[in-house]
Design an enzyme around this catalytic site. Sequence first.
Site, short mmCIF file in Angstrom:
data_model
loop_
_atom_site.label_atom_id
_atom_site.label_comp_id
_atom_site.label_asym_id
_atom_site.label_seq_id
_atom_site.Cartn_x
_atom_site.Cartn_y
_atom_site.Cartn_z
N ASP A 27 0.83 -1.21 0.00
CA ASP A 27 0.00 0.00 0.00
C ASP A 27 0.86 1.26 0.00
O ASP A 27 1.98 1.26 0.53
CB ASP A 27 -0.93 -0.03 1.23
CG ASP A 27 -2.10 0.91 1.07
OD1 ASP A 27 -2.38 1.36 -0.06
OD2 ASP A 27 -2.76 1.20 2.09
N ARG A 31 0.18 7.70 -2.61
CA ARG A 31 0.73 8.73 -1.74
C ARG A 31 2.19 9.02 -2.09
O ARG A 31 2.64 10.16 -2.06
CB ARG A 31 0.60 8.32 -0.27
CG ARG A 31 -0.76 8.64 0.30
CD ARG A 31 -1.04 7.89 1.58
NE ARG A 31 -1.47 6.52 1.31
CZ ARG A 31 -1.77 5.64 2.24
NH1 ARG A 31 -1.65 5.96 3.52
NH2 ARG A 31 -2.19 4.44 1.91
N HIS A 44 2.66 3.22 -8.93
CA HIS A 44 2.45 1.78 -9.22
C HIS A 44 3.66 1.22 -9.99
O HIS A 44 4.10 0.11 -9.73
CB HIS A 44 1.18 1.58 -10.04
CG HIS A 44 -0.07 2.00 -9.32
ND1 HIS A 44 -0.32 1.67 -8.01
CD2 HIS A 44 -1.15 2.74 -9.72
CE1 HIS A 44 -1.50 2.18 -7.64
NE2 HIS A 44 -2.01 2.83 -8.65
N ASN A 75 -10.89 -2.47 -5.62
CA ASN A 75 -10.09 -1.51 -6.41
C ASN A 75 -10.71 -1.19 -7.77
O ASN A 75 -10.30 -0.22 -8.43
CB ASN A 75 -8.65 -2.01 -6.60
CG ASN A 75 -7.79 -1.95 -5.35
OD1 ASN A 75 -6.87 -2.75 -5.16
ND2 ASN A 75 -8.08 -1.01 -4.46
N TRP A 76 -11.73 -1.96 -8.19
CA TRP A 76 -12.45 -1.61 -9.44
C TRP A 76 -13.13 -0.26 -9.31
O TRP A 76 -13.46 0.39 -10.32
CB TRP A 76 -13.52 -2.67 -9.77
CG TRP A 76 -12.98 -4.00 -10.13
CD1 TRP A 76 -13.04 -5.13 -9.37
CD2 TRP A 76 -12.30 -4.39 -11.34
NE1 TRP A 76 -12.44 -6.19 -10.02
CE2 TRP A 76 -11.98 -5.76 -11.23
CE3 TRP A 76 -11.92 -3.70 -12.50
CZ2 TRP A 76 -11.30 -6.46 -12.24
CZ3 TRP A 76 -11.25 -4.40 -13.51
CH2 TRP A 76 -10.95 -5.76 -13.36
N ARG A 201 -5.35 -2.00 8.86
CA ARG A 201 -6.52 -2.79 8.47
C ARG A 201 -6.12 -3.85 7.45
O ARG A 201 -5.04 -3.78 6.85
CB ARG A 201 -7.64 -1.90 7.92
CG ARG A 201 -7.23 -1.02 6.77
CD ARG A 201 -8.40 -0.20 6.22
NE ARG A 201 -7.93 0.79 5.26
CZ ARG A 201 -7.80 2.08 5.52
NH1 ARG A 201 -8.14 2.57 6.69
NH2 ARG A 201 -7.34 2.90 4.59
N SER A 203 -8.22 -4.77 4.80
CA SER A 203 -8.76 -4.46 3.47
C SER A 203 -9.14 -5.72 2.69
O SER A 203 -8.79 -5.87 1.52
CB SER A 203 -7.77 -3.60 2.67
OG SER A 203 -7.46 -2.42 3.36
C1 IPE Z 1 -5.31 -2.73 -0.34
O1 IPE Z 1 -5.00 -1.40 -0.51
C2 IPE Z 1 -5.32 -3.44 -1.66
C3 IPE Z 1 -4.02 -3.61 -2.29
C4 IPE Z 1 -2.86 -3.29 -1.77
C5 IPE Z 1 -4.04 -4.23 -3.59
P1 IPE Z 1 -6.14 -0.30 -0.67
O2 IPE Z 1 -5.46 0.99 -0.81
O3 IPE Z 1 -7.08 -0.69 -1.72
O4 IPE Z 1 -6.88 -0.40 0.74
P2 IPE Z 1 -7.75 0.67 1.52
O5 IPE Z 1 -8.70 1.29 0.56
O6 IPE Z 1 -6.79 1.68 2.09
O7 IPE Z 1 -8.43 -0.11 2.62
C1 IPE Z 2 -1.48 0.20 -3.42
O1 IPE Z 2 -1.23 1.56 -3.41
C2 IPE Z 2 -1.65 -0.36 -4.81
C3 IPE Z 2 -3.02 -0.78 -5.13
C4 IPE Z 2 -4.04 -0.78 -4.32
C5 IPE Z 2 -3.24 -1.25 -6.50
P1 IPE Z 2 -2.42 2.60 -3.46
O2 IPE Z 2 -2.74 2.90 -4.88
O3 IPE Z 2 -3.57 2.13 -2.64
O4 IPE Z 2 -1.75 3.86 -2.79
P2 IPE Z 2 -2.43 4.87 -1.77
O5 IPE Z 2 -2.97 4.06 -0.63
O6 IPE Z 2 -3.51 5.58 -2.51
O7 IPE Z 2 -1.33 5.77 -1.35
MG MG Z 3 -4.05 2.35 -0.69
#
Ligand code: IPE
Ligand code: IPE
Ligand code: MG
Length: 249
Positions: A27, A31, A44, A75-76, A201, A203
């Site tokens: 995660d 950010r 990414h 994530n969709w 969490r 998630s």
């Molecule tokens: C969890 O991260 C899913 C992945 C790392 C693929 P998210 O960014 O989607 O989780 P939330 O929204 O902070 O719970």
């Molecule tokens: C995790 O990073 C990658 C995926 C969920 C695909 P994020 O894209 O959730 O990054 P933040 O949490 O928005 O910083």
């Molecule tokens: Mg995230």
Amino acid sequence: MTAQLLTTLSSETNLAKLPNHVAVIMDGNGRWAKQRGLPRIEGHRRGANTLKEMLRYCKDLGIKTLTAYAFSTENWGRPTGEVNFLMGLFERLLQKELKEMEAEEVCINFIGDLSPLPVSLQQEMRHSMERTQDNQGVFFNVAINYGSRHEMIGACQAIAEKVQKGELTASEIDESTISQHLYTSASPDPDLLIRTSGEMRLSNFLLWQLAYTEIYVTDTLWPDFNLEQFDRAIESFQQRDRRFGKVKQ
Ligand code: IPE
Ligand code: IPE
Ligand code: MG
């Protein structure tokens, strides 16, 4: 390569007490990019390098299984451009890295509902699983369109069908029946879960499988997570007293 990497683990670290299976919630890519005034997709792209380094390190240390959360069922709901970029990135990475994974004895496996993914990506995934299925160097599970609740619903449906057909009775259903009907049936439960970027969490990740997993959360954003920090997570794991509900002897 191996000797050099092993020295990055501090001397007090007991290499015999390594976790057998590490799971990671990667995660903080967005950010990381935002902090640098870059588009989220840059985060990414950089995050993919972190995962590659971590996989090689697991193999060199002798950590048998690495499970990485790459895309959740939730994530969709992100902007279409970001979702499309991620699907394209997964496909390009598989094409680019397959040869090296074969050479490094990686056995790749995808967990999640693959059917809604772009067809060309599904083909690439199937191809890489077939090509690496006999490898034993390191088991690499990538969770794409993975959601633990979705996984459990699928398991319940498959088990119910077996009961309906008379292949199983309701009272025969036990923990191993459930485990065997999850995407992760081939892997032991994770010993260590790492989540980057500070969120406390799960998630919707491996809710059944993480029942007794040690959890390590770091504020470091995923693209900045390096091997030194992985060592720290392993060292923290090694200091834990895993009681599994019992009393310390
Ligand atoms: C969890 O991260 C899913 C992945 C790392 C693929 P998210 O960014 O989607 O989780 P939330 O929204 O902070 O719970
Ligand atoms: C995790 O990073 C990658 C995926 C969920 C695909 P994020 O894209 O959730 O990054 P933040 O949490 O928005 O910083
Ligand atoms: Mg995230």
